[in-house]
Design a protein around this motif. Structure first.
Motif, PDB file in Angstrom:
ATOM      1  N   LEU A 152     -17.721   4.887  -6.128  1.00  6.54           N
ATOM      2  CA  LEU A 152     -17.655   6.063  -5.252  1.00  6.54           C
ATOM      3  C   LEU A 152     -16.275   6.705  -5.367  1.00  6.54           C
ATOM      4  O   LEU A 152     -15.253   6.026  -5.278  1.00  6.54           O
ATOM      5  N   LEU A 153     -16.274   7.996  -5.495  1.00  2.00           N
ATOM      6  CA  LEU A 153     -15.008   8.702  -5.687  1.00  2.00           C
ATOM      7  C   LEU A 153     -14.058   8.485  -4.496  1.00  2.00           C
ATOM      8  O   LEU A 153     -12.858   8.252  -4.685  1.00  2.00           O
ATOM      9  N   THR A 154     -14.607   8.516  -3.292  1.00  2.00           N
ATOM     10  CA  THR A 154     -13.746   8.354  -2.102  1.00  2.00           C
ATOM     11  C   THR A 154     -13.115   6.954  -2.079  1.00  2.00           C
ATOM     12  O   THR A 154     -11.954   6.797  -1.714  1.00  2.00           O
ATOM     13  N   ASP A 155     -13.878   5.966  -2.503  1.00  2.00           N
ATOM     14  CA  ASP A 155     -13.341   4.594  -2.572  1.00  2.00           C
ATOM     15  C   ASP A 155     -12.247   4.512  -3.631  1.00  2.00           C
ATOM     16  O   ASP A 155     -11.217   3.867  -3.440  1.00  2.00           O
ATOM     17  N   GLN A 156     -12.489   5.170  -4.741  1.00  2.00           N
ATOM     18  CA  GLN A 156     -11.497   5.127  -5.825  1.00  2.00           C
ATOM     19  C   GLN A 156     -10.181   5.768  -5.395  1.00  2.00           C
ATOM     20  O   GLN A 156      -9.110   5.283  -5.730  1.00  2.00           O
ATOM     21  N   GLN A 157     -10.315   6.852  -4.623  1.00  2.00           N
ATOM     22  CA  GLN A 157      -9.093   7.509  -4.143  1.00  2.00           C
ATOM     23  C   GLN A 157      -8.349   6.605  -3.175  1.00  2.00           C
ATOM     24  O   GLN A 157      -7.123   6.475  -3.230  1.00  2.00           O
ATOM     25  N   LEU A 158      -9.118   5.960  -2.296  1.00  2.00           N
ATOM     26  CA  LEU A 158      -8.516   5.028  -1.339  1.00  2.00           C
ATOM     27  C   LEU A 158      -7.836   3.883  -2.095  1.00  2.00           C
ATOM     28  O   LEU A 158      -6.684   3.519  -1.806  1.00  2.00           O
ATOM     29  N   ALA A 159      -8.528   3.354  -3.083  1.00  2.00           N
ATOM     30  CA  ALA A 159      -7.969   2.251  -3.881  1.00  2.00           C
ATOM     31  C   ALA A 159      -6.683   2.693  -4.572  1.00  2.00           C
ATOM     32  O   ALA A 159      -5.684   1.959  -4.580  1.00  2.00           O
ATOM     33  N   ALA A 160      -6.699   3.899  -5.130  1.00  2.00           N
ATOM     34  CA  ALA A 160      -5.502   4.394  -5.830  1.00  2.00           C
ATOM     35  C   ALA A 160      -4.335   4.500  -4.858  1.00  2.00           C
ATOM     36  O   ALA A 160      -3.192   4.160  -5.197  1.00  2.00           O
ATOM     37  N   ASN A 161      -4.614   4.948  -3.629  1.00  3.67           N
ATOM     38  CA  ASN A 161      -3.539   5.056  -2.632  1.00  3.67           C
ATOM     39  C   ASN A 161      -2.996   3.685  -2.248  1.00  3.67           C
ATOM     40  O   ASN A 161      -1.792   3.514  -2.049  1.00  3.67           O
ATOM     41  N   ILE A 162      -3.890   2.716  -2.143  1.00  3.56           N
ATOM     42  CA  ILE A 162      -3.449   1.356  -1.791  1.00  3.56           C
ATOM     43  C   ILE A 162      -2.547   0.817  -2.910  1.00  3.56           C
ATOM     44  O   ILE A 162      -1.453   0.302  -2.648  1.00  3.56           O
ATOM     45  N   ILE A 163      -2.999   0.971  -4.139  1.00  4.71           N
ATOM     46  CA  ILE A 163      -2.221   0.459  -5.289  1.00  4.71           C
ATOM     47  C   ILE A 163      -0.837   1.115  -5.321  1.00  4.71           C
ATOM     48  O   ILE A 163       0.168   0.457  -5.570  1.00  4.71           O
ATOM     49  N   LYS A 164      -0.813   2.408  -5.070  1.00  2.00           N
ATOM     50  CA  LYS A 164       0.460   3.130  -5.072  1.00  2.00           C
ATOM     51  C   LYS A 164       1.442   2.502  -4.087  1.00  2.00           C
ATOM     52  O   LYS A 164       2.623   2.355  -4.362  1.00  2.00           O
ATOM     53  N   LYS A 165       0.913   2.105  -2.935  1.00  3.53           N
ATOM     54  CA  LYS A 165       1.785   1.561  -1.877  1.00  3.53           C
ATOM     55  C   LYS A 165       2.207   0.114  -2.128  1.00  3.53           C
ATOM     56  O   LYS A 165       3.166  -0.362  -1.537  1.00  3.53           O
ATOM     57  N   ILE A 166       1.441  -0.609  -2.919  1.00  4.55           N
ATOM     58  CA  ILE A 166       1.782  -2.030  -3.085  1.00  4.55           C
ATOM     59  C   ILE A 166       2.520  -2.309  -4.401  1.00  4.55           C
ATOM     60  O   ILE A 166       2.916  -3.443  -4.660  1.00  4.55           O
ATOM     61  N   ILE A 167       2.660  -1.275  -5.214  1.00  9.50           N
ATOM     62  CA  ILE A 167       3.148  -1.501  -6.581  1.00  9.50           C
ATOM     63  C   ILE A 167       4.513  -2.213  -6.628  1.00  9.50           C
ATOM     64  O   ILE A 167       4.770  -3.025  -7.513  1.00  9.50           O
ATOM     65  N   ASP A 168       5.357  -1.940  -5.627  1.00 10.64           N
ATOM     66  CA  ASP A 168       6.673  -2.597  -5.577  1.00 10.64           C
ATOM     67  C   ASP A 168       6.561  -4.111  -5.367  1.00 10.64           C
ATOM     68  O   ASP A 168       7.522  -4.835  -5.569  1.00 10.64           O
ATOM     69  N   HIS A 169       5.432  -4.547  -4.902  1.00 12.13           N
ATOM     70  CA  HIS A 169       5.256  -5.979  -4.589  1.00 12.13           C
ATOM     71  C   HIS A 169       4.487  -6.702  -5.695  1.00 12.13           C
ATOM     72  O   HIS A 169       3.984  -7.793  -5.483  1.00 12.13           O
ATOM     73  N   THR A 170       4.361  -6.068  -6.845  1.00 11.83           N
ATOM     74  CA  THR A 170       3.574  -6.687  -7.918  1.00 11.83           C
ATOM     75  C   THR A 170       4.490  -7.148  -9.060  1.00 11.83           C
ATOM     76  O   THR A 170       5.677  -6.855  -9.066  1.00 11.83           O
ATOM     77  N   GLY A 171       3.896  -7.857  -9.987  1.00 12.99           N
ATOM     78  CA  GLY A 171       4.623  -8.225 -11.212  1.00 12.99           C
ATOM     79  C   GLY A 171       5.272  -9.596 -11.157  1.00 12.99           C
ATOM     80  O   GLY A 171       5.861 -10.038 -12.122  1.00 12.99           O
TER      81      GLY A 171
END
Ligand code: GDP
Length: 333
Positions: free
Chosen positions: A36-55
């Motif tokens: 679902l496009l709306t889910d994908q957008q939500l997921a993209a926003n979540i990833i954007k916010k957590i990226i500093d905590h990855t790796g």
């Protein structure tokens, strides 16, 4: 697909994932996997916010033909990793399956004790029906697991095709499980996969199978010596283990730690991660363009496909025409 739960706000998912809340982590991965496009957008926003905590995890890819003992290995090895004070996430990919009612690979009891362990998180994910394929979804799931504090992430795939290459492109260490077999030692697994492996582990080295396992170990070691040195400068190892008796498992963990140590010191570890990030960006971009073309120029594309099929137009000319039509459609926005 997974049943639809009411969606929360981005900040709620972010908070939950960063707190290591497994339910929230699971729900965030569901969003990543949703078409679902709306889910994908939500997921993209979540990833954007957590990226500093990855790796910060060790990313391990594990493959091998069905029956080689992957799930039994991951269960025993995983518990051992946990005994070293690590939190472990396992993402399982089965390219041939669609997830139906929570069952994957037709076996609900896979990794039973690991799945009950509070320091483990296991998530099957089918590639069969997801847009953008396995790599896209699994990479995002991996980032979410890292943000949730998992120190070691295993990505398991069944050894039957393209998914190995994709998994290799998202992990630090790639482990190939093999059986000691009669006859041709290299049967069933493509040479390309052997070349990708940082280590081969001969499974089920217990009871009467110990001797054949040691023989297979020597044969593979010899085969690996003939390969060119990989960019990591790591000489791939061949080990044996038994997931049932536990023998060899500690040595495998020590080997992975040694690999991380050596490649970190040489700079390869970071360089490889950086390259993986860049190719991930390129994949994402290609996918966006493709999706855009499918959305706005589907008719034009199928018209061109027909012409190409009938040899009325060269594939190259058709590609050029589609690109021009794409430019044209962009100008309208
Ligand atoms: P997968 O299909 O690669 O995930 O393989 P499984 O983990 O399901 O194992 C396939 C079969 O091999 C099962 O019957 C296991 O019990 C058996 N098996 C797995 N690991 C071992 C091992 O270390 N020793 C022995 N003797 N059998 C094993």
């Amino acid at each position: 697909m997974t049943s639809i739960k009411p969606r929360l706000k981005t900040a709620d998912y972010v908070k939950g994932v960063l707190q290591g809340d497994r339910i929230m982590l699971g729900q965030a991965i569901t969003l990543v996997e949703s078409n679902l496009l709306t889910d994908q957008q939500l997921a993209a926003n979540i990833i954007k916010k957590i990226i500093d905590h990855t790796g910060r995890s060790i990313r391990i890819g594990i493959t091998g033909v069905p029956g080689v003992g992957k799930s039994t290995f991951i269960e025993s090895f995983g518990l051992r990793v946990i005994s070293h004070g690590k939190k472990l996430a396992v993402l399982t990919i089965d390219p041939s399956s669609k997830i139906t009612k929570g069952s994957i690979l037709g076996d609900k009891t896979r990794m039973e004790s690991l799945s009950k362990n509070p320091l483990a998180f296991i998530r099957p994910s089918a590639a069969g029906d997801t847009q953008g394929g396995v790599a896209h979804k699994t990479r995002e799931a991996l980032l979410l697991c890292e943000a949730a504090g998992y120190d070691v992430i295993i990505i398991e795939t069944v050894g039957v095709g393209q998914s190995e290459v994709e998994v290799k492109s998202m992990v630090d260490f790639f482990l190939l499980l093999m059986l000691a077999g009669a006859g041709d030692e290299l049967q069933g697994i493509k040479k390309g996969i052997i070349e990708m492996a940082d280590a081969i582990v001969i499974t089920k080295a217990d009871g009467d199978n110990i001797h054949p396992a040691v023989e297979a170990q020597a044969a593979y070691q010899q085969a690996l010596h003939l390969l060119p040195i990989s960019p990591s400068r790591w000489q791939p190892k061949v080990l044996t283990c038994s997931a049932v008796t536990g023998s060899g498992l500690e040595t495998i963990w020590e080997m992975i730690e040694l690999y991380i140590e050596q490649t970190t010191a040489s700079g390869f570890f970071l360089q490889n991660r950086q390259q993986q990030n860049v190719s991930w960006f390129n994949d994402n971009f290609e996918q966006l363009i493709k999706a855009d073309i499918e959305q706005h120029l589907a008719l034009k594309k199928s018209h061109l496909e027909n012409k190409v099929a009938q040899q009325q137009l060269s594939p190259q000319a058709a590609a050029q025409e589609l690109l021009e039509a794409y430019y044209h459609s962009m100008k309208k926005f």
